[in-house]
Design an enzyme around this catalytic site. Structure first.
Site, PDB file in Angstrom:
ATOM      1  N   GLY A  14       0.780  -1.231   0.000  1.00  0.00           N
ATOM      2  CA  GLY A  14       0.000   0.000   0.000  1.00  0.00           C
ATOM      3  C   GLY A  14       0.815   1.286   0.000  1.00  0.00           C
ATOM      4  O   GLY A  14       0.361   2.303   0.528  1.00  0.00           O
ATOM      5  N   ASN A  16       1.401   3.029  -2.685  1.00  0.00           N
ATOM      6  CA  ASN A  16       0.636   3.950  -3.543  1.00  0.00           C
ATOM      7  C   ASN A  16      -0.571   4.508  -2.800  1.00  0.00           C
ATOM      8  O   ASN A  16      -0.897   5.692  -2.928  1.00  0.00           O
ATOM      9  CB  ASN A  16       0.203   3.236  -4.831  1.00  0.00           C
ATOM     10  CG  ASN A  16       1.327   3.149  -5.831  1.00  0.00           C
ATOM     11  OD1 ASN A  16       1.674   4.135  -6.475  1.00  0.00           O
ATOM     12  ND2 ASN A  16       1.925   1.978  -5.939  1.00  0.00           N
ATOM     13  N   ARG A  68     -15.562 -16.020  -8.655  1.00  0.00           N
ATOM     14  CA  ARG A  68     -15.381 -14.579  -8.896  1.00  0.00           C
ATOM     15  C   ARG A  68     -16.670 -13.795  -8.705  1.00  0.00           C
ATOM     16  O   ARG A  68     -16.653 -12.683  -8.183  1.00  0.00           O
ATOM     17  CB  ARG A  68     -14.871 -14.349 -10.318  1.00  0.00           C
ATOM     18  CG  ARG A  68     -13.412 -14.637 -10.452  1.00  0.00           C
ATOM     19  CD  ARG A  68     -12.833 -14.061 -11.745  1.00  0.00           C
ATOM     20  NE  ARG A  68     -11.561 -14.702 -12.002  1.00  0.00           N
ATOM     21  CZ  ARG A  68     -10.410 -14.299 -11.479  1.00  0.00           C
ATOM     22  NH1 ARG A  68     -10.356 -13.230 -10.722  1.00  0.00           N
ATOM     23  NH2 ARG A  68      -9.300 -14.943 -11.745  1.00  0.00           N
ATOM     24  N   ARG A  94      -6.189  -8.983  -8.134  1.00  0.00           N
ATOM     25  CA  ARG A  94      -7.237  -9.850  -8.688  1.00  0.00           C
ATOM     26  C   ARG A  94      -7.699  -9.270 -10.010  1.00  0.00           C
ATOM     27  O   ARG A  94      -7.792  -8.049 -10.152  1.00  0.00           O
ATOM     28  CB  ARG A  94      -8.464  -9.930  -7.761  1.00  0.00           C
ATOM     29  CG  ARG A  94      -8.218 -10.441  -6.388  1.00  0.00           C
ATOM     30  CD  ARG A  94      -7.743 -11.861  -6.324  1.00  0.00           C
ATOM     31  NE  ARG A  94      -8.728 -12.836  -6.766  1.00  0.00           N
ATOM     32  CZ  ARG A  94      -8.439 -14.134  -6.938  1.00  0.00           C
ATOM     33  NH1 ARG A  94      -7.213 -14.571  -6.752  1.00  0.00           N
ATOM     34  NH2 ARG A  94      -9.370 -14.973  -7.323  1.00  0.00           N
ATOM     35  N   LEU A  96     -10.533  -8.322 -12.539  1.00  0.00           N
ATOM     36  CA  LEU A  96     -11.956  -7.987 -12.419  1.00  0.00           C
ATOM     37  C   LEU A  96     -12.682  -8.374 -13.708  1.00  0.00           C
ATOM     38  O   LEU A  96     -12.168  -8.168 -14.813  1.00  0.00           O
ATOM     39  CB  LEU A  96     -12.115  -6.495 -12.145  1.00  0.00           C
ATOM     40  CG  LEU A  96     -11.553  -6.055 -10.783  1.00  0.00           C
ATOM     41  CD1 LEU A  96     -11.462  -4.534 -10.694  1.00  0.00           C
ATOM     42  CD2 LEU A  96     -12.399  -6.619  -9.629  1.00  0.00           C
ATOM     43  N   ASN A 110      -5.968   1.933 -12.954  1.00  0.00           N
ATOM     44  CA  ASN A 110      -4.951   1.050 -12.365  1.00  0.00           C
ATOM     45  C   ASN A 110      -3.572   1.678 -12.548  1.00  0.00           C
ATOM     46  O   ASN A 110      -3.333   2.391 -13.522  1.00  0.00           O
ATOM     47  CB  ASN A 110      -4.992  -0.303 -13.084  1.00  0.00           C
ATOM     48  CG  ASN A 110      -3.971  -1.292 -12.530  1.00  0.00           C
ATOM     49  OD1 ASN A 110      -3.851  -1.471 -11.317  1.00  0.00           O
ATOM     50  ND2 ASN A 110      -3.221  -1.936 -13.418  1.00  0.00           N
ATOM     51  N   HIS A 112       0.433   0.619 -13.022  1.00  0.00           N
ATOM     52  CA  HIS A 112       1.261  -0.540 -13.406  1.00  0.00           C
ATOM     53  C   HIS A 112       2.717  -0.083 -13.543  1.00  0.00           C
ATOM     54  O   HIS A 112       2.980   0.964 -14.139  1.00  0.00           O
ATOM     55  CB  HIS A 112       0.753  -1.111 -14.742  1.00  0.00           C
ATOM     56  CG  HIS A 112       1.536  -2.299 -15.186  1.00  0.00           C
ATOM     57  ND1 HIS A 112       1.316  -3.561 -14.685  1.00  0.00           N
ATOM     58  CD2 HIS A 112       2.577  -2.409 -16.047  1.00  0.00           C
ATOM     59  CE1 HIS A 112       2.176  -4.399 -15.232  1.00  0.00           C
ATOM     60  NE2 HIS A 112       2.955  -3.729 -16.064  1.00  0.00           N
ATOM     61  N   VAL A 147      -6.167  -7.810 -19.172  1.00  0.00           N
ATOM     62  CA  VAL A 147      -5.258  -7.341 -18.118  1.00  0.00           C
ATOM     63  C   VAL A 147      -4.166  -6.419 -18.676  1.00  0.00           C
ATOM     64  O   VAL A 147      -3.535  -6.729 -19.693  1.00  0.00           O
ATOM     65  CB  VAL A 147      -4.612  -8.558 -17.415  1.00  0.00           C
ATOM     66  CG1 VAL A 147      -3.575  -8.114 -16.389  1.00  0.00           C
ATOM     67  CG2 VAL A 147      -5.690  -9.399 -16.741  1.00  0.00           C
ATOM     68  N   GLU A 177       5.773   6.160  -9.440  1.00  0.00           N
ATOM     69  CA  GLU A 177       4.371   5.734  -9.353  1.00  0.00           C
ATOM     70  C   GLU A 177       3.583   6.624  -8.407  1.00  0.00           C
ATOM     71  O   GLU A 177       2.461   7.029  -8.703  1.00  0.00           O
ATOM     72  CB  GLU A 177       4.289   4.300  -8.819  1.00  0.00           C
ATOM     73  CG  GLU A 177       4.650   3.231  -9.801  1.00  0.00           C
ATOM     74  CD  GLU A 177       4.268   1.854  -9.273  1.00  0.00           C
ATOM     75  OE1 GLU A 177       3.586   1.135  -9.992  1.00  0.00           O
ATOM     76  OE2 GLU A 177       4.646   1.507  -8.136  1.00  0.00           O
TER      77      GLU A 177
END
Ligand code: GRF
Length: 202
Positions: A14, A16, A68, A94, A96, A110, A112, A147, A177
């Site tokens: 965590g 970010n 899921r 995970r 989605l 997101n 990355h 993804v 980031e």
């Protein structure tokens, strides 16, 4: 209308999330606010960071669900309970499904740790380092069912110096980031991030 209440989904340390919490505390996300933090893993550091900042820190443990769909239904119930309008995936591990993403059209982003489309996947920093690239970085993008493939919102570049180690590169990318994610979330919540045509409902 621009989203005001963001839910942050996490799975790990965590850092970010911490950058976002610091930004909110310093008034840099206004008028946006972090409504809740949800982890699919119990006991992670991200949950401690959320609780220390006075945020609802919720566990929805994917292992407690038969698949899921029920997991994502539980996630949606928590997001609804906290009146979340947009979602930031900050180290959420995970995938989605379209069924979940359709509930938040154009509202899931997101972070990355590579310059997508280069080095998708779970080991992006190491993969870039081992490939011997001279430059890598990080990307904030809209989330689609495929993804690490959604439309890019912003990227930050990080150079790989001679003598660089994997550890030093990781540290540089994580710093990049934190700055990139904070600035994109601020813009996103101010309604200043353009949604690509491909994501707009027809
Ligand atoms: C970050 O490198 C992010 O890009 C990736 O997972 C990592 C999460 O780190 N998706 P942290 O939990 O924010 O420290």
């Amino acid at each position: 209308m621009s989203p005001r209440r963001v839910g942050v989904l996490v799975s790990g340390s965590g850092t970010n999330l911490a950058a976002l919490l610091d930004a909110e505390r310093d008034g840099r996300l206004a008028p946006g606010e972090i409504a809740c933090v949800i982890s699919n893993r119990p006991g992670v550091r991200a949950l401690e960071r959320a609780a220390a900042a006075g945020k609802p820190a919720v566990v929805v443990d994917h292992k407690q669900f038969a698949g899921r769909e029920p997991f994502e239904d539980a996630l949606c119930a928590e997001l609804a309970r906290h009146e979340v309008e947009a979602i930031v995936l900050a180290g959420f591990m995970r995938v989605l499904t379209p069924r979940f993403l359709d509930r938040f059209p154009e509202r899931v982003i997101n972070i990355h740790p590579s310059l997508l489309p280069a080095f998708p996947g779970g080991h992006a920093i190491r993969d870039a380092f081992e490939a011997g690239v001279k430059e890598t970085g990080c990307t904030v993008h809209f989330v689609i069912p495929a993804v690490d493939a959604g439309p890019v919102i912003a990227q930050a570049r990080v150079s790989v110096e001679s003598g660089e180690t994997l550890d030093s590169l990781e540290a540089k990318i994580h710093r990049a980031e934190h700055a990139l994610l904070t600035s994109v979330v601020k813009e996103f919540m101010a309604g200043k991030v353009e949604v690509p045509l491909s994501l707009r409902p027809s």
